[in-house]
Each structure stands twice: as structure tokens, then as C-alpha cells.
Design a protein around this motif. Sequence first.
Motif, PDB file in Angstrom:
ATOM      1  N   LYS A   1       0.864  -1.185   0.000  1.00  0.00           N
ATOM      2  CA  LYS A   1       0.000   0.000   0.000  1.00  0.00           C
ATOM      3  C   LYS A   1       0.897   1.230   0.000  1.00  0.00           C
ATOM      4  O   LYS A   1       2.053   1.163   0.426  1.00  0.00           O
ATOM      5  N   ILE A   2       0.335   2.346  -0.443  1.00  0.00           N
ATOM      6  CA  ILE A   2       1.112   3.595  -0.459  1.00  0.00           C
ATOM      7  C   ILE A   2       1.095   4.214   0.934  1.00  0.00           C
ATOM      8  O   ILE A   2       0.041   4.327   1.561  1.00  0.00           O
TER       9      ILE A   2
ATOM     10  N   VAL B   1       6.048   2.937  -0.488  1.00  0.00           N
ATOM     11  CA  VAL B   1       5.057   1.882  -0.298  1.00  0.00           C
ATOM     12  C   VAL B   1       5.500   0.965   0.841  1.00  0.00           C
ATOM     13  O   VAL B   1       6.682   0.889   1.173  1.00  0.00           O
TER      14      VAL B   1
END
Length: 316
Positions: free
Chosen positions: A5-6, A168
Motif C-alpha cells: 500500500k502507499i 510503499v
Amino acid sequence: MNGIKIRGTGRSVPGKLVTNQDLERIVDTSGEWIASRTGIQTRRHCAGEETFSSITAEAARRALEDAGVPPDQIGACIVATVTPETLVPSAACGLQAALGLPEDIPCFDLNAACTGFLFALHTMECLLNASPRKFGLVVGAENLSRVVNWADRGTCILFGDGAGAAVVECREGWPSVSAVLGCHGNGELLRLPGPETGEPSYISMEGTKVFKFAVEAVPWCVNQVLQKTGRTVEDVDFFVFHQANARIIDLAVRKCRIPPEKYYKNIAEYGNTSAASIPLVLSELREQGKIGPGSRLLAVGFGGGLTWGGCLIEFA
Ligand code: ACO
């Protein structure tokens, strides 16, 4: 496989602003033609102390700050670009030194033209699954003003310089970015020759044919990612498209029935910044509070190669 995920985003664009009116003085064009056929009003060009390396490092630094992740936690660094300052060392090796990233990690550049950032996100997900460090730095950066032919009005009006970055994180149980990536080898429609070819190192493009390819590729990628993830347009908070031409985005959103509040265009300001365009959008959306923790984004890119790609990515 664990997903990514960012955690944070950052961007840097050079200060030198080039307007459509500036280009009217260089080639046989009009500001009105450029605006109506492409949606572009201005673009930024590197000049003086603002170089490919300086904007790349600045974007990466801001992404690390936004994520609150110290450089020693980074497990891999990828710079997506077709215009690195030097081929060796790579731009990513330059970032290792500039930011003080660990030395025992892979740092390398990746070329998938305008789809580079999405190829890099997928590659980062694979790398972080094999790394003891759980954060990765993904950058898209270009100095395209250096490689445009200032005598070709069909291309020189389109491109701009800039850099965008994302930090990320990879964690057990997180969904994969479910990348859909592809390429169709074609050296005719879009070309930037290297030194061995003996051709001038300028971008050349058969614009109308690339346009037709893009208006097919974008909805196709959107649908492929939705199918692969079992999601619908309603499940996606924001659609992030490569900014090559406002008309390509307008046609794609109409075909996919994406409501206006779910997509964004900054092409008017920056033009086509190739690998930098998707992370520039991500960083602006984040700054404007349109996306943030928990947001689910569907990103689509297309470009030279020919290459195309789509990813579904969440904000941590
Ligand atoms: N000013 C005025 N007239 C122009 C200009 C200009 N800057 N550029 C082209 N024209 C003229 C052409 O000469 C042509 O004139 P003619 O009919 O007398 O021959 C006419 O305008 C129409 O030209 P087209 O090329 O057909 O124009 P089109 O509407 O296709 O727009 C454009 C051109 C903007 C380049 C469009 O094709 C496009 O956006 N293509 C896709 C670009 C893209 O997505 N690139 C992919 C990524 S890039 C990367 O990966 C590095």
C-alpha cells in the motif's frame, strides 16, 4: 504473496514555466490548437540548477517525509524513466547516495515509457516480498524537454519535465496491486533512439495512431483490473490516468462510466511527463485531501513500447 500500500507521496517540478504562447514563437502552432487538441496550457522545463537529478531527489525526499519513513528502512528503490541523466550510474543509484538509502538493497532504473511507474509498483511488490525491509521507494521522473525535437510541432508541444514519488509498504494480509501489464513491441509509432542507432536522440511519434491505441487501451486496462480484483467502478475511490491528452481521458471515463468526482486531470499545467505523470497526480490528490488513508485507487498507464498497465492500489 503479500501486497503493498502507499504510505506517502511527493513531487517536484522545475520552476521554469513554458506556455503555449511561448511555443507559438518556436513552431508553427497556436495556443488555441494546443489547448483544444490536447488540454495542455503550460509545461515545466528543467533549466539551470534544476536538473533531472535535483527534482528526482526532491520528490523522493518529500515522499519519505510524507510517509514518515527513515531512509534506512527502505528495502528497494526503483526509478521509472526514459531520460536519466546518465545511463551509468542509474538514477536509482544516484538516489541511494543522495538520500543515504541502505547499500544492501536493489536500486535500479526501469524503462516502460509512460507506463513505467506501474511496472515499477508491480516490481516493487515482488521485491519487498523477498526483503527483510518492508518499505520501498518508487519514483517516476523525466526530463523530456532534453529529448524533444523543437522543429516538430506534433511532439514538442506535448511534453514536460517533473518527478513524482511514492513510499510503499508491504504487509502480510494486504491485497496485491493486481497489476495487469503488457507490451506490444513496436518501434514505429513512438520512438526515442539510443546512441547506437545513428538516429537523432529525439522523440518521434505517429500521434493519431498512438491516440487510437490509447483510447482502446485505457478502458481495457480498467476493465481487466476490475475483473481481476472482483471490484466495480463503485468500489474504486479514485481513477488515476496517465496524462497524455485530456481527450484520451475524457473518452475513457465516458466509456467506463466513471463519474467526474472520481478522476482528475493536471495535464493543463504539466503536459505529458511520461513516467512522472501518475505519481504527480497521486501527490496532488493527496495534498488536496482527495485521497488519503483507506482510499482505493485504480491507476492506468500507456505509452511507448508500446506498453500498457493497470493497478489497484490502496493508501495505508
Ligand atoms: N499545432 C498546429 N497544428 C498541428 C500541431 C500543432 N502543434 N501538431 C499537428 N498539427 C496539425 C497536423 O500537421 C495536421 O495537419 P494536416 O491535417 O494539415 O496534416 C493536423 O494538425 C492534425 O494532426 P493530427 O496529428 O491528426 O492531430 P491529432 O488530433 O491526432 O492530435 C496529438 C495530435 C495531440 C499528438 C494526438 O494525436 C495525441 O495526443 N496522441 C497521443 C499522444 C500520446 O498519448 N502519447 C503516448 C505517450 S508518450 C510516451 O510514451 C513518451
